[in-house]
Write a protein that holds these residues in place. Structure first.
Motif, mmCIF file in Angstrom:
data_model
loop_
_atom_site.group_PDB
_atom_site.id
_atom_site.type_symbol
_atom_site.label_atom_id
_atom_site.label_comp_id
_atom_site.label_asym_id
_atom_site.label_seq_id
_atom_site.Cartn_x
_atom_site.Cartn_y
_atom_site.Cartn_z
ATOM 1 N N UNK A 196 -3.040 3.744 -2.270
ATOM 2 C CA UNK A 196 -3.597 4.998 -1.765
ATOM 3 C C UNK A 196 -3.941 5.934 -2.905
ATOM 4 N N UNK A 197 -3.494 7.174 -2.809
ATOM 5 C CA UNK A 197 -3.804 8.157 -3.837
ATOM 6 C C UNK A 197 -3.104 7.870 -5.165
ATOM 7 N N UNK B 278 -3.453 0.544 1.433
ATOM 8 C CA UNK B 278 -2.262 -0.301 1.583
ATOM 9 C C UNK B 278 -2.642 -1.754 1.823
ATOM 10 N N UNK B 279 -3.587 -2.006 2.720
ATOM 11 C CA UNK B 279 -3.959 -3.380 3.064
ATOM 12 C C UNK B 279 -4.495 -4.136 1.849
ATOM 13 N N UNK B 280 -5.310 -3.465 1.037
ATOM 14 C CA UNK B 280 -5.876 -4.134 -0.124
ATOM 15 C C UNK B 280 -4.821 -4.511 -1.142
ATOM 16 N N UNK B 281 -3.899 -3.590 -1.438
ATOM 17 C CA UNK B 281 -2.833 -3.884 -2.398
ATOM 18 C C UNK B 281 -1.894 -4.949 -1.846
ATOM 19 N N UNK B 282 -1.610 -4.886 -0.537
ATOM 20 C CA UNK B 282 -0.731 -5.891 0.072
ATOM 21 C C UNK B 282 -1.325 -7.288 -0.063
ATOM 22 N N UNK B 283 -2.598 -7.431 0.268
ATOM 23 C CA UNK B 283 -3.230 -8.749 0.152
ATOM 24 C C UNK B 283 -3.260 -9.233 -1.294
ATOM 25 N N UNK B 284 -3.505 -8.314 -2.221
ATOM 26 C CA UNK B 284 -3.529 -8.696 -3.633
ATOM 27 C C UNK B 284 -2.165 -9.170 -4.106
#
Length: 331
Positions: free
Chosen positions: A146-147, A155-161
């Motif tokens: 996020x910020x 959140x979703x992008x970092x979680x998948x990464x």
């Protein structure tokens, strides 16, 4: 008549002569190796970006962290297996290559080592007059979304990464250290390169470390928001590690089991394989040496005790000469 002397050679890998099995280090030694290796990785992985100037940094932070992993595995891998990462340990547990109790102890040691490394860096920051707030400085190397992400990744992008990166890292580790891998001596280099490549991607998104111990170490010395987001950097990498462990257990392991069954044996039990077999080649050498030492006395004894072999023609000639002598034909 000489008595053959058996040849005894002392193995160079720390094995006892004739034992044919590698030395198994105690749990305390393995935990100490995991803690010290984790400390080294956190100091290098967080210290380089903390104290380097971007315009004149001779070594990228991702590469420094990858080299630290390689060095730690080469230095301590023969003792503990060189995990230094709770995700790697969980992957081993799911793959059946470490006991659950030992895996929990490994994770505890990794957390202790990582926290000690971060504490040392925090103490150094407090001594620098140009840094007014040490926690704010730690914010620049702490994982977030996020910020608090460099590119404002959700959140979703970092979680998948994190899931993808941890799965790749654990798969590389499990594959390069497998018993039937002829290139296992290069495991430390392969894992270190994988860490460097993944961190180059992760640091540009949200300081994603793919290592819960490192994420915890940095979060405890950062601002309060880091602890609120820390759960993601435990759940996601452990999920990725579990996926890689399941794939390795279901895909790689049955090959060895099927071979054993085809040969009339039983499926080997890997529950005791806490420490990676980086030195299996030494065991094979010792077995060959033992076989050679066993065959040398046998060959020597056969050469000493074997009676001379004479052909039937030679025996007949000797009897004819004796007969002529006693008959007076030869004198």
């Amino acid at each position: 008549m000489t008595t053959p002397v058996p040849v005894h050679r002392v193995p160079a890998s720390g094995l006892t002569a004739g034992s044919g099995a590698e030395i198994r280090h105690g749990l305390v030694s393995r935990l100490s190796a995991e803690a010290f290796g984790s400390l080294f990785i956190v100091v290098a992985g967080l210290g380089v970006p903390l104290f380097s100037i971007p315009q004149s940094s001779p070594l990228p932070a991702a590469l420094a962290a990858g080299l630290a992993v390689t060095a730690a595995m080469l230095a301590f891998g023969y003792v503990s297996g060189g995990h230094f990462n709770p995700a790697v340990t969980v992957g081993h547990a799911v793959a059946g290559r470490i006991r659950l109790g030992d895996a929990a102890a490994y994770i505890g040691a990794q957390l202790v080592g990582g926290l000690l490394g971060a504490l040392a860096l925090f103490g150094i920051l407090r001594t620098l007059p140009g840094i007014q707030d040490s926690r704010t400085a730690f914010d620049t190397v702490t994982a977030g979304f996020g910020e608090h992400s460099i590119i404002q990744a959700p959140l979703a992008g970092v979680l998948l990464l994190e899931v993808l990166g941890a799965a790749i890292l654990v798969a590389v580790f499990l594959g390069t250290t497998a018993r039937n891998n002829i290139n296992k001596t290069a495991a430390a280099v392969a894992v270190g390169l994988a860490v460097a490549v993944l961190l180059q991607l992760g640091l540009s998104v949200g300081n994603a470390p793919f290592n819960p111990a490192r994420a915890t170490a940095s979060a405890l010395f950062s601002s309060s928001w880091s602890l609120e987001q820390l759960w993601l950097f435990w759940v996601a990498p452990l999920a990725g590690a579990a996926i890689a462990g399941l794939v390795f257990r279901g895909f790689a392991e049955p090959v060895a089991g099927g071979t054993a069954l085809a040969a009339g044996g039983s499926v080997p039990d890997d529950s005791d394989a806490d420490v990676e077999d980086f030195d299996d080649e030494d065991v094979d050498v010792d077995v060959d040496v033992a076989d050679e030492a066993a065959t040398v006395p046998a060959k020597a004894a056969a050469a000493v005790t074997a009676p001379p072999v004479h052909s039937a023609a030679d025996q007949q000639d000797s009897r004819d000469e004796a007969q002529e002598f006693f008959d007076g034909k030869r004198g």
